[in-house]
Design a protein around this motif. Structure first.
Motif, PDB file in Angstrom:
ATOM      1  N   ARG A  71     -24.586  26.566  18.604  1.00 50.80           N
ATOM      2  CA  ARG A  71     -25.974  26.181  18.617  1.00 50.80           C
ATOM      3  C   ARG A  71     -26.335  24.716  18.464  1.00 50.80           C
ATOM      4  NH1 ARG A  71     -26.084  29.619  13.987  1.00 50.80           N
ATOM      5  NH2 ARG A  71     -26.727  28.009  12.858  1.00 50.80           N
ATOM      6  N   LEU A  72     -25.354  23.940  18.600  1.00 54.86           N
ATOM      7  CA  LEU A  72     -25.300  22.426  18.694  1.00 54.86           C
ATOM      8  C   LEU A  72     -25.946  21.950  19.893  1.00 54.86           C
ATOM      9  CD1 LEU A  72     -22.029  20.618  17.863  1.00 54.86           C
ATOM     10  CD2 LEU A  72     -24.074  20.721  16.683  1.00 54.86           C
ATOM     11  N   SER A  73     -27.070  20.930  19.403  1.00 52.13           N
ATOM     12  CA  SER A  73     -27.712  20.606  20.523  1.00 52.13           C
ATOM     13  C   SER A  73     -26.731  19.730  21.445  1.00 52.13           C
ATOM     14  CB  SER A  73     -28.913  19.790  20.179  1.00 52.13           C
ATOM     15  OG  SER A  73     -28.509  18.445  19.842  1.00 52.13           O
ATOM     16  N   THR A  74     -27.006  19.825  22.873  1.00 45.73           N
ATOM     17  CA  THR A  74     -26.107  19.179  23.937  1.00 45.73           C
ATOM     18  C   THR A  74     -26.203  17.559  23.726  1.00 45.73           C
ATOM     19  OG1 THR A  74     -27.070  20.612  25.377  1.00 45.73           O
ATOM     20  CG2 THR A  74     -25.436  19.313  26.017  1.00 45.73           C
ATOM     21  N   SER A  75     -27.435  17.130  23.284  1.00 44.90           N
ATOM     22  CA  SER A  75     -27.647  15.539  23.073  1.00 44.90           C
ATOM     23  C   SER A  75     -26.639  15.044  21.854  1.00 44.90           C
ATOM     24  CB  SER A  75     -29.019  15.237  22.823  1.00 44.90           C
ATOM     25  OG  SER A  75     -29.292  16.117  21.707  1.00 44.90           O
ATOM     26  N   ASN A  76     -26.276  16.071  20.872  1.00 42.64           N
ATOM     27  CA  ASN A  76     -25.502  15.383  19.891  1.00 42.64           C
ATOM     28  C   ASN A  76     -24.069  15.189  20.411  1.00 42.64           C
ATOM     29  OD1 ASN A  76     -26.908  15.566  17.642  1.00 42.64           O
ATOM     30  ND2 ASN A  76     -25.879  17.257  16.671  1.00 42.64           N
ATOM     31  N   MET A  77     -23.620  16.018  21.464  1.00 40.93           N
ATOM     32  CA  MET A  77     -22.249  16.024  21.948  1.00 40.93           C
ATOM     33  C   MET A  77     -22.237  14.670  22.910  1.00 40.93           C
ATOM     34  SD  MET A  77     -20.335  18.725  20.755  1.00 40.93           S
ATOM     35  CE  MET A  77     -19.088  18.641  21.980  1.00 40.93           C
ATOM     36  N   SER A  78     -23.537  14.479  23.851  1.00 41.98           N
ATOM     37  CA  SER A  78     -23.121  13.614  24.680  1.00 41.98           C
ATOM     38  C   SER A  78     -23.554  12.184  24.136  1.00 41.98           C
ATOM     39  CB  SER A  78     -24.231  14.114  25.877  1.00 41.98           C
ATOM     40  OG  SER A  78     -25.595  13.908  25.271  1.00 41.98           O
ATOM     41  N   MET A  79     -24.427  12.042  23.025  1.00 40.63           N
ATOM     42  CA  MET A  79     -24.780  10.813  22.664  1.00 40.63           C
ATOM     43  C   MET A  79     -23.456  10.448  21.613  1.00 40.63           C
ATOM     44  SD  MET A  79     -27.695  10.115  23.847  1.00 40.63           S
ATOM     45  CE  MET A  79     -28.185   8.843  22.982  1.00 40.63           C
ATOM     46  N   GLY A  80     -22.564  11.333  21.378  1.00 37.01           N
ATOM     47  CA  GLY A  80     -21.331  10.800  20.705  1.00 37.01           C
ATOM     48  C   GLY A  80     -21.609  10.902  19.298  1.00 37.01           C
ATOM     49  N   GLU A  81     -22.552  11.623  18.948  1.00 37.46           N
ATOM     50  CA  GLU A  81     -22.852  11.740  17.268  1.00 37.46           C
ATOM     51  C   GLU A  81     -21.651  12.705  16.864  1.00 37.46           C
ATOM     52  OE1 GLU A  81     -26.742  12.557  16.378  1.00 37.46           O
ATOM     53  OE2 GLU A  81     -27.493  11.530  17.693  1.00 37.46           O
ATOM     54  N   MET A  82     -21.506  13.839  17.757  1.00 39.42           N
ATOM     55  CA  MET A  82     -20.387  14.677  17.187  1.00 39.42           C
ATOM     56  C   MET A  82     -19.394  14.828  18.473  1.00 39.42           C
ATOM     57  SD  MET A  82     -19.784  16.789  14.966  1.00 39.42           S
ATOM     58  CE  MET A  82     -20.949  16.274  13.535  1.00 39.42           C
ATOM     59  N   THR A  83     -18.419  14.108  17.932  1.00 41.81           N
ATOM     60  CA  THR A  83     -17.047  14.165  19.018  1.00 41.81           C
ATOM     61  C   THR A  83     -16.325  15.320  18.931  1.00 41.81           C
ATOM     62  OG1 THR A  83     -15.921  12.924  17.794  1.00 41.81           O
ATOM     63  CG2 THR A  83     -17.213  11.864  19.371  1.00 41.81           C
ATOM     64  N   LEU A  84     -15.518  15.615  20.052  1.00 42.19           N
ATOM     65  CA  LEU A  84     -14.741  16.755  20.110  1.00 42.19           C
ATOM     66  C   LEU A  84     -13.632  16.622  18.937  1.00 42.19           C
ATOM     67  CD1 LEU A  84     -13.794  17.797  23.624  1.00 42.19           C
ATOM     68  CD2 LEU A  84     -14.885  19.167  21.939  1.00 42.19           C
ATOM     69  N   SER A  85     -12.970  15.224  18.933  1.00 41.01           N
ATOM     70  CA  SER A  85     -12.061  15.064  17.755  1.00 41.01           C
ATOM     71  C   SER A  85     -12.418  15.496  16.349  1.00 41.01           C
ATOM     72  CB  SER A  85     -11.548  13.772  17.860  1.00 41.01           C
ATOM     73  OG  SER A  85     -12.443  12.923  17.639  1.00 41.01           O
ATOM     74  N   GLN A  86     -13.827  15.142  16.316  1.00 38.22           N
ATOM     75  CA  GLN A  86     -14.438  15.316  14.965  1.00 38.22           C
ATOM     76  C   GLN A  86     -14.531  16.981  14.593  1.00 38.22           C
ATOM     77  OE1 GLN A  86     -17.943  12.978  15.476  1.00 38.22           O
ATOM     78  NE2 GLN A  86     -18.078  12.682  13.230  1.00 38.22           N
ATOM     79  N   ILE A  87     -15.033  17.904  15.943  1.00 36.26           N
ATOM     80  CA  ILE A  87     -14.894  19.175  15.607  1.00 36.26           C
ATOM     81  C   ILE A  87     -13.510  19.608  15.190  1.00 36.26           C
ATOM     82  CG2 ILE A  87     -15.384  21.304  16.897  1.00 36.26           C
ATOM     83  CD1 ILE A  87     -17.753  19.945  17.973  1.00 36.26           C
ATOM     84  N   ASN A  88     -12.650  19.276  16.009  1.00 30.66           N
ATOM     85  CA  ASN A  88     -11.242  19.496  15.844  1.00 30.66           C
ATOM     86  C   ASN A  88     -10.625  19.229  14.343  1.00 30.66           C
ATOM     87  OD1 ASN A  88     -11.150  20.776  18.399  1.00 30.66           O
ATOM     88  ND2 ASN A  88      -9.813  18.817  19.027  1.00 30.66           N
ATOM     89  N   ASN A  89     -11.162  18.190  14.026  1.00 31.28           N
ATOM     90  CA  ASN A  89     -10.734  17.874  12.581  1.00 31.28           C
ATOM     91  C   ASN A  89     -11.331  18.740  11.605  1.00 31.28           C
ATOM     92  OD1 ASN A  89      -8.982  15.863  13.195  1.00 31.28           O
ATOM     93  ND2 ASN A  89     -10.550  13.969  12.697  1.00 31.28           N
ATOM     94  N   LEU A  90     -12.515  19.348  11.532  1.00 31.83           N
ATOM     95  CA  LEU A  90     -13.333  20.167  10.817  1.00 31.83           C
ATOM     96  C   LEU A  90     -12.439  21.293  10.717  1.00 31.83           C
ATOM     97  CD1 LEU A  90     -17.004  19.893  11.625  1.00 31.83           C
ATOM     98  CD2 LEU A  90     -16.131  19.205   9.666  1.00 31.83           C
ATOM     99  N   VAL A  91     -12.160  21.790  12.128  1.00 34.91           N
ATOM    100  CA  VAL A  91     -11.475  23.103  12.230  1.00 34.91           C
ATOM    101  C   VAL A  91     -10.014  23.072  11.498  1.00 34.91           C
ATOM    102  CG1 VAL A  91     -10.610  24.788  13.575  1.00 34.91           C
ATOM    103  CG2 VAL A  91     -12.695  23.753  14.082  1.00 34.91           C
TER     104      VAL A  91
END
Length: 1515
Positions: A382-402
């Motif tokens: 459900r994450l908003s795409t702008s979060n991902m593209s504006m760099g507020e939530m990067t892939l590595s952050q999500i990987n770290n969470l997991v």
């Protein structure tokens, strides 16, 4: 002395009943026998018949298992009953002093047997689900209750009271029988199996109906639960056949991620409050608080029982005499045999509770992790795409969470009962010490408490050092990866050693950090070992000087055992506190993530397809059809302003419509918002104002049934693949339809690519699979969009990575034919204006708003200017098209690289399989005995290999100091025994003489303790530094071996495999093996010294040792094999899970456009459950081992105690033996756990070692460097004589008997079809391949005789793929730093790069990123040209150097070759024949031999020549 039931005291009227029958105690005891005998008579036949019939069907399948009401309570009560019976027997035997009264203990013994039978009987009835037979037990409890009541009543009559032990025991039994009777009545009440008309039918849990569930912990009875008996078949079976995923089955429903996710989510949602954000801690407590409480309770019970050990030791050592007829409770506890049995029971119980507590926390932790993963995944969707593209939530952050945060929380849960159990344990320990030793105990405790903060400090330092080590190793890995990727270039330029030194330099920093790490680790180990010694020293020495009373052995050894108990919590406390801090941080990160922005819920795009009123309105057919085009609109946007999260609108004032069933094209310059428009229509952008309408041609009701209505087939600009087979990527969850699939594949011309893959369309692609090129990936994504059965297809620039032929084919076959035939609505974003003529509707964009929309005719009439602009662009594109056709197309190139990759891999699989060696053992011959021995062997060879890498001096030091340390430890305790036992015979003569004699022991004691502390330090340091030395040597050798390996090695060994040796395996060798080794040697030596001491004190113990050793051997043997398998399963199931998260995050827009969220969630839950199952089994296996080794330890304590009592040796030594026996219980399971860990970790050494045996290239050559002229080759004359070349001795030759002569300064072109051996010839010049016949002579020297370094450093080559290394431009041109700046600038000028480099910050020292990504491909190729020029060699070889660059760059290259290299010999291997038309000599090759040889003009004139046909084809 004859035994008789009522005793045979002379003159006693034991059998007289004058005072009434019940007043004869002996008769009452006889009456008590009746119920027990009754039960045995009834149940034995039933059990026998039951067992007889069962043996045929070995194990009742567990789908009939269920628990009757009060199941656990009944087991607990029965166990308590058994314990009370034991006490009763003991009391009877002990109080039966001067004559043999059987009636004192006989009924109790029968009661014990009956209680045991009752529980066995009950278990069998329960598993067979046949409650009618429980009636027998019901009658038994009633009878036993009545007879015991009579006995108690008679005792009360005889005015016996609570102070008498026998009265207490009888009262307890009455209570227990009463409770058991109540439990039985409750079963009748619930199940109504008797006295009721209609019995209740109960089915077992639904999990058990599902035969896939293999994790039985929740369903088995209490005894099996606490001893993990149900694991036996699995663990013992592992020995014959490895455990696979099938074997561990599914999770029980209560432990599945979905169940726990719902629990956590509900408690999280309950706290939704507009003012403050929900707290994760609260929701965790609400969801899992119960289990944590249970675990903590079990933990407290275990800790309190732990103190029974030291107290029993003091009791046994104090050695009392026997008591009287009706004895008091305290007297029984003074009997040493009773104490020994009590000690055994206390140990067994304590260990059972402790393991149960561990298990409960681990299960809760795993449940929590599953729930958190599901929460995170749902949030990602459900994450908003702008979060991902504006760099507020990067892939590595999500990987770290997991990967990190959820595990941190899980570990915190594992350890959290310690947080509140440890302080209690410490306080209790100190109180007991004070009670034993008085004030001096406080001094010892003070020493421990003072040193605890130091422990904490060291622990935090350790964590910091680990971080810095990690940074260095990441850096080193980056450099290693670069070397391996560019290895061909490095070898051709003879630069491998320079780059090898770069890696070694980083490794040096990493090792410095590792040494610090080793230092802190050894300090931590040292503190752990030294604190108890220091505490004991302080306590006993002060005791000798301040207390008036002498120290008795009983007190000394009890307090010694207490100090050992105290150390563990103190040591662990620092770890737990550290984890608690980490958990706080993790929760912080998690809650931030869970509260980040989500997509706005567009009702039409809701997963549940909610049919709200508003949606109903939208479904109404939009009648506003535009005047001049009678078409239905599928979607319109009115006054849309959309943004990517900042308040500036990316798209403004959008008014467009998409006609149904037609092809709409969106065109415009780069960055004018074409892709954003598609995403805005998909609802991925934030809407500032305006609306997106989707209409529907069918009545609303129908759309409810067809859920796929609003699924949009979307192919994104950046292709996104799943880690799955090609087929799964294309069908993407839709049913497979062969005809349609075939049509789609042809439309995207994927068939030739699929034919190249090793397993066709069943080949795994994606992150972990085979790497495809950009164009291949893009075509698969387009194929996915075409295959889906949706009304709407959005294609975002599908032609960007395709060459012209493919684009045309895709446009004609795929879009115009396949999609339009289905009357699907297509929206296509493209740059290729020549396709506009096919469009039904065109939307032209400019700077984020719509410039024009309409048909091509409309635009032609209304906006002439735009149309003309397009026309000029189209002409330019047509010219490019002609150019492109000249070149060998990009696709063939991609296919070629793919083919090369596989060609080499297949060859590799024929020659050697690096990781297969482990698998070979499980061959089909199923020779069980060999596999078993193979799998349970400890890899001694690798251990020796590892130790020898560490250096013999260190190994010698380690062994020596370890042995010395343990000997001194034993000496301390022995001295303590001698000191406390040195008893002045008469206590009243406690004179100055006695005091002096007593204190004379102190100096030796101090010296021994000091020596022990020093040795602790030395041992911990030697082990850690042995580890560092081994790591240094292994990495150094590995790097050198691999860098100097022949190029063939890199063709056949996948890059990932080599990198694994440098990453995962090196990490294990660096950080894990030393600690495991230390722990293993320590626990083994502790166990051995303990057994030695016990055997020395009581030699009789050795007899009992034999069966114990055998048992221990089998336990460890079975466990190690099973543990290794489960560990592998856990690792192999974890990787897909982590990949799945990052994969989803990357493909969010695609998944949401397709509306496949539910399918992806389902898959994520499956992956999580699989991983959790493996992890649960692994931890259950650890519990299985620990329970067994703990019980073994308890048996050792029991045998040691009994042997000591019977041989009645000196009390000080008895204390010594028992204290040691108690430590064994703690360390036995560590021996096994460390052994199995070491076995897994030694696999890393084995893998590294397998690479150390690779052959290096022969660098020496037969000539000496001094014999080669300094300026060789000065002319550049090349003679090739009868040359035969092959890549490997196993393979067929690739060049057969080639002869050629090249004059100095000639420009030679070599051409031929792919695979004709052109590139092999270029490699032969550098001696990179195996020349097994013939020779190449350059300027009179046979190159095969030259040292490789000399040969390769004197020639230059430009490769097909330009390779740049991260660093500076200077490093890339001249890593040896031999040239002047002027020379470098000159080279750059020749390559037309001077101005560009001048403009960069730093000039020659400007930064080049990894792989040269900050330059275009053309620029990179020019850098390679400059590099070749810097090396002033008279021979230049260009290997298809112009294949991957544009026309402009190619022209530059050609010019340079003609001018700058005018006087040098240039050999060009050509892709496109027109590049060599101007050459002096042309060589045409076919299948490894020369077909034609001569001037291009002459060859052109011969009509039938191959060269002429090539040129024709190329025009």
């Amino acid at each position: 002395m004859a035994l008789s039931f009522c005793g045979n005291d002379r003159g006693s009227n034991a059998y007289s009943v004058d005072k009434g029958v019940l007043d004869n105690g002996c008769f009452v005891d006889a009456l008590n026998l009746v119920p027990h005998v009754f039960l045995l008579f009834i149940t034995f036949p039933i059990l026998f018949i039951g067992w007889g019939s069962q043996s045929s069907k070995v194990q009742i399948h567990h789908n009939t298992w269920l628990h009757f009401p009060g199941h656990s309570l009944r087991w607990i009560l029965t166990f308590t009953l058994l314990f009370v019976h034991v006490c009763e027997i003991a009391e009877g035997i002990v109080s039966n002093t001067w004559s043999n009264h059987l009636h004192l203990f006989m009924p109790a013994l029968m009661g014990f047997i009956a209680a045991t039978t009752s529980v066995v009987y009950y278990h069998n009835i329960e598993t067979a689900n046949f409650p009618k037979l429980l009636l027998a037990l019901f009658i038994y409890w009633i009878l036993a209750f009545i007879t015991k009541m009579i006995k108690l009543w008679k005792f009360a009559d005889a005015s016996l009271g609570v102070q008498h032990l026998r009265f207490c025991i009888t009262a307890l039994l009455v209570v227990l029988y009463g409770l058991l009777m109540a439990v039985e009545i409750n079963v009748i009440r619930v199940r109504k199996y008797v006295f009721f008309a209609n019995p209740q039918k109960v089915k077992p849990a639904e999990d058990l109906q599902d035969l896939g569930v293999r994790f039985l912990q929740p369903f088995v009875n209490l005894l099996s639960k606490s001893t993990y008996w149900w694991m036996n078949p699995l663990i013992i079976g592992a020995h014959k056949r490895p455990i696979e995923l099938k074997k561990i089955g599914k999770l029980p429903i209560a432990m599945r991620a979905l169940t726990n996710y719902m629990r956590l989510k509900d408690s999280y949602e309950e706290q939704r409050d507009p003012d403050k954000s929900p707290s994760i801690w609260k929701s965790m407590y609400r969801a899992f608080g119960g289990s944590i409480l249970l675990s903590s309770t079990l933990r407290y019970m275990a800790d309190l029982l732990g103190f029974a050990g030291p107290l029993c030791i003091s009791g046994i050592t104090a050695n009392m005499t026997f008591g009287v007829y009706f004895m008091s409770s305290t007297e029984l506890l003074q009997n040493t045999s009773v104490l020994a049995v009590l000690l055994f029971l206390a140990l067994v119980l304590q260990r059972t509770f402790l393991q149960a507590s561990y298990y409960v926390t681990i299960e809760t932790g795993i449940n929590l992790r599953g729930a958190l993963l599901a929460m995170i995944y749902n949030k990602i969707l459900r994450l908003s795409t702008s979060n991902m593209s504006m760099g507020e939530m990067t892939l590595s952050q999500i990987n770290n969470l997991v990967a990190i945060e959820t595990n941190q929380l899980m570990w915190f849960l594992f350890l959290c009962p310690n947080l509140w159990a440890m302080p209690v344990q410490i306080i209790m320990g100190v109180i007991l010490l004070y009670y034993l030793l008085g004030d001096s105990a406080l001094i010892g405790a003070g020493v421990i408490l003072l040193l605890a903060p130091v422990q904490y400090l060291i622990a935090t330092k350790l964590a910091d050092t680990q971080k810095s080590t990690l940074d260095y190793s990441t850096d080193r890995l980056k450099k290693t990866t670069e070397i391996l990727k560019g290895i061909k270039l490095l070898k051709l330029y003879a630069w491998e050693n320079i780059f090898c030194d770069r890696v070694e330099e980083t490794r040096g920093k990493e090792l410095t950090s590792l040494k610090t790490f080793a230092l802190y680790t050894s300090m931590s180990i040292f503190m752990n070992a030294a604190i108890p010694i220091a505490a004991v020293l302080a306590t006993f020495v002060t005791h000798a000087y301040i207390e008036e009373v002498r120290l008795s052995p009983a007190k000394a050894f009890a307090s010694l055992a207490l100090f050992h108990i105290l150390v563990t919590p103190l040591f662990l406390l620092s770890t737990v506190v550290r984890f608690a801090v980490k958990a706080l941080v993790s929760v912080q990160k998690l809650s931030e993530f869970l509260q980040s922005d989500e997509l706005g819920d567009d009702s039409w795009r809701n997963t549940e397809m909610s049919m709200s009123l508003e949606v109903g309105k939208k479904y109404k057919h939009h009648g506003d059809v535009s005047a001049h085009t009678k078409i239905c609109t599928l979607s319109r946007v009115n006054d849309g302003f959309f943004t990517w999260g900042s308040n500036l609108s990316t798209l403004s004032d959008i008014n467009i419509r998409i006609p149904t069933g037609q092809l709409t094209m969106i065109v415009g310059q780069v960055g004018c918002g074409k892709s954003s428009l598609l995403l805005a229509m998909l609802g991925e952008m934030q809407t500032i104002s305006g609306k997106v309408y989707w209409s529907n041609q069918s009545p609303p009701m129908e759309s409810k049934t067809d859920k796929r209505r609003y699924s949009v087939a979307y192919a994104a600009q950046k292709s996104w693949l799943l880690n799955a087979t090609v087929e799964e990527n294309i069908t993407f969850g839709s049913p497979f339809n062969k005809q349609r699939y075939k049509a789609v594949i042809d439309a995207c011309s994927l068939q030739p690519d699929i034919d190249l893959l090793p397993f066709g369309d069943q080949t795994e692609i994606g992150e972990r699979g085979i790497n495809l090129s950009g164009g291949q990936r893009q075509r698969i994504c387009v194929a996915r969009a075409l295959y889906q059965n949706t009304n709407i297809v959005f294609l975002d620039d599908p032609f960007s990575a395709l060459d012209i032929h493919l684009s045309d084919h895709l446009m004609q076959e795929g879009i115009l034919k396949f999609l339009q035939d289905d009357k699907r609505t297509v929206v296509l974003v493209t740059h290729k204006l020549q396709y506009l003529i096919h469009a039904d509707w065109i939307i032209a964009m400019k700077d984020g708003s719509v410039l024009r929309e309409g048909t091509l005719k409309d635009i032609q009439t209304h906006d002439v200017e735009l149309y003309e602009h397009w026309k000029t662009l189209m002409n330019r594109q047509d010219q490019e098209l002609e150019k492109e056709t000249e070149m060998e197309s990009q696709t063939t190139l991609e296919r070629k690289t793919l083919r090369r990759a596989f060609y080499s891999r297949e060859a590799k699989s024929q020659t050697d399989d690096e990781d297969e060696e482990e698998e070979v053992e499980e061959d089909d011959d199923d020779n069980m005995s060999t596999t078993t021995s193979r799998r349970s062997k400890i890899p001694w060879k690798m251990c020796c290999r590892y130790l020898s890498s560490g250096g013999f001096l260190m190994v010698f030091l380690m062994v020596l100091s370890k042995l010395a340390k343990h000997s001194v430890m034993v000496a301390i305790d022995y001295w303590l025994a001698a000191w406390t036992s040195s008893n002045p015979h008469n206590q009243s003569l406690w004179s100055s003489l006695g005091v002096l004699q007593h204190r004379s022991y102190v100096p030796v004691f101090i010296i021994l303790c000091g020596a022990a502390i020093a040795l602790c330090l030395i041992t911990s340091l030697t082990v850690e530094f042995l580890g560092v030395a081994a790591a240094t040597n292994l990495h150094h050798n590995l790097l050198n071996k691999i860098i100097h390996a022949p190029i063939r090695f890199f063709d056949v060994t996948p890059l990932g495999q080599i990198l694994n040796r440098f990453s995962a395996d090196t990490n294990i060798i660096d950080q894990h093996i030393p600690q495991t080794l230390e722990s293993l040697t320590r626990s083994t030596l502790l166990c051995l010294s303990a057994i030695g001491v016990i055997a020395f004190v009581t030699p009789a113990f050795l007899i009992a040792l034999v069966p114990l050793t055998v048992a221990f051997y089998f336990i460890q043997k079975y466990f190690r094999v099973a543990s290794k398998d489960l560990q592998d399963l856990d690792d192999s199931t974890q990787l897909p899970l982590l990949c799945y998260f990052s994969e989803t995050a990357e493909g969010l827009t695609t998944i949401r456009a397709f509306r496949h969220e539910a399918r992806f969630k389902q898959r994520m839950l499956e992956l999580t459950d699989t991983n959790n199952t493996a992890y649960l089994f692994l931890s259950a296996a650890n519990r299985w081992l620990e329970v067994r080794t703990d019980y073994l330890g308890a048996v050792i304590v029991l045998t040691a105690a009994v042997a000591a009592i019977w041989t009645s040796s000196q009390s000080g030594l008895v204390g010594l033996g028992l204290t040691y026996a108690l430590t064994v219980t703690n360390y036995l399971n560590w021996v096994v756990r460390n052994l199995s860990d070491l076995e897994v970790q030694m696999a890393a050494v084995k893998k590294v070692n397998s690479f150390l045996s690779t052959e290096s290239e022969n660098y020496e050559g037969s000539m000496d460097v001094s014999q080669v002229p300094k300026d060789w080759p000065q002319h550049g004359e090349i003679k090739i004589q009868d040359l035969c070349v092959r890549y490997d001795t196993m393979l067929k030759p690739v060049l057969k008997h080639i002869n050629a002569y090249i004059n100095p300064g000639q420009k030679v072109g070599i051409c031929g079809r792919t695979g004709s051996g052109k590139s092999s010839l270029s490699l032969a010049f550098f001696n990179m391949v195996d020349v097994f016949e013939g020779k190449i002579v350059i300027d009179g020297i046979d190159i095969c005789k030259l040292p490789l370094q000399t040969l390769r450093s004197r020639l230059s080559i430009i490769l097909q793929d330009p390779v740049l290394f991260s660093g500076s431009i200077r490093l890339n041109l001249d890593p040896e730093c031999t040239c002047t700046d002027d020379r470098l600038w000159e080279a750059l000028e020749i390559a037309q790069l001077k101005n560009m480099v001048k403009a960069l910050p730093g000039g020659l020292d400007a930064v080049v990123t990894e792989g040269g990504e900050n330059f275009s491909v053309g620029q990179r190729q020019l850098f390679c040209l400059a590099r070749a020029f810097v090396r002033k060699s008279s021979i230049l070889i260009m290997d298809e150097a112009t294949a991957s660059i544009d026309m402009a760059t190619e022209n530059i290259l050609q010019k340079v070759v003609m001018t700058a290299f005018a006087d040098r010999t240039v050999v060009t291997i050509a892709h496109r024949v027109h590049t060599i038309l101007t050459a002096d000599l042309v060589i045409v090759m076919k299948r490894g031999s020369i077909m034609e040889y001569g001037k291009p003009e002459i060859l052109m004139e011969q009509e039938d020549s191959l060269f002429a046909s090539f040129v024709k084809a190329d025009m």
